[in-house]
Design a protein around this motif. Sequence first.
Motif, short mmCIF file in Angstrom:
data_model
loop_
_atom_site.label_atom_id
_atom_site.label_comp_id
_atom_site.label_asym_id
_atom_site.label_seq_id
_atom_site.Cartn_x
_atom_site.Cartn_y
_atom_site.Cartn_z
N GLU A 41 0.84 -1.29 -0.05
CA GLU A 41 -0.09 -0.05 0.04
C GLU A 41 0.84 1.50 -0.23
O GLU A 41 1.61 1.18 0.52
CB GLU A 41 -1.11 0.26 1.43
N PRO A 42 0.31 2.22 -1.31
CA PRO A 42 1.57 3.27 -0.69
C PRO A 42 1.10 4.25 0.25
O PRO A 42 0.18 3.83 0.65
CB PRO A 42 1.03 3.88 -1.95
N LYS A 43 1.78 4.86 1.09
CA LYS A 43 2.03 5.78 2.16
C LYS A 43 1.24 7.09 1.30
O LYS A 43 0.57 8.07 2.15
CB LYS A 43 3.35 5.96 2.01
N HIS A 44 1.74 7.71 0.28
CA HIS A 44 0.62 8.42 -0.02
C HIS A 44 -0.72 8.42 -1.54
O HIS A 44 0.45 7.22 -2.22
CB HIS A 44 2.19 9.30 -0.91
N PRO A 45 -1.14 8.87 -1.45
CA PRO A 45 -2.24 8.80 -2.79
C PRO A 45 -1.34 9.18 -4.28
O PRO A 45 -1.77 10.46 -4.05
CB PRO A 45 -2.95 9.81 -2.30
#
Length: 119
Positions: A41-45
């Motif tokens: 899951e990416p930490k930033h969108p």
Amino acid sequence: RVKQFQEDPVWLGKAKPESTPATVFVQHAEVSMISASGYQEPKHPVEEIHTEINDMQIANARLQTFHRLAFQNLRSALETEIQRLAGNLSSNTDLWEHVSELRERQRVVDEELARGKKR
């Protein structure tokens, strides 16, 4: 460095860590889970950020177009005024020539009048 962790008793859980701010920080750090497929899951969108960047680029292009159009309109208006003023300058030159001709005629008429009075 990995070898150090393999031999570290704190890392292996055989000893208690010393209480230091760095150790406390590492213990409270956010751990991200990686699935078996390798997806993380990416930490930033990232996609949202890319969409925002694209929106900003479009807005920037619109602003540049607007300012170029405003500059072009201003330039056109100023060039028109320059041409109008240049026309007045040439008219002024013609007027000065006409005034000097009238003065010359006036001088000639005054001289002839003075000669006529002397007779």
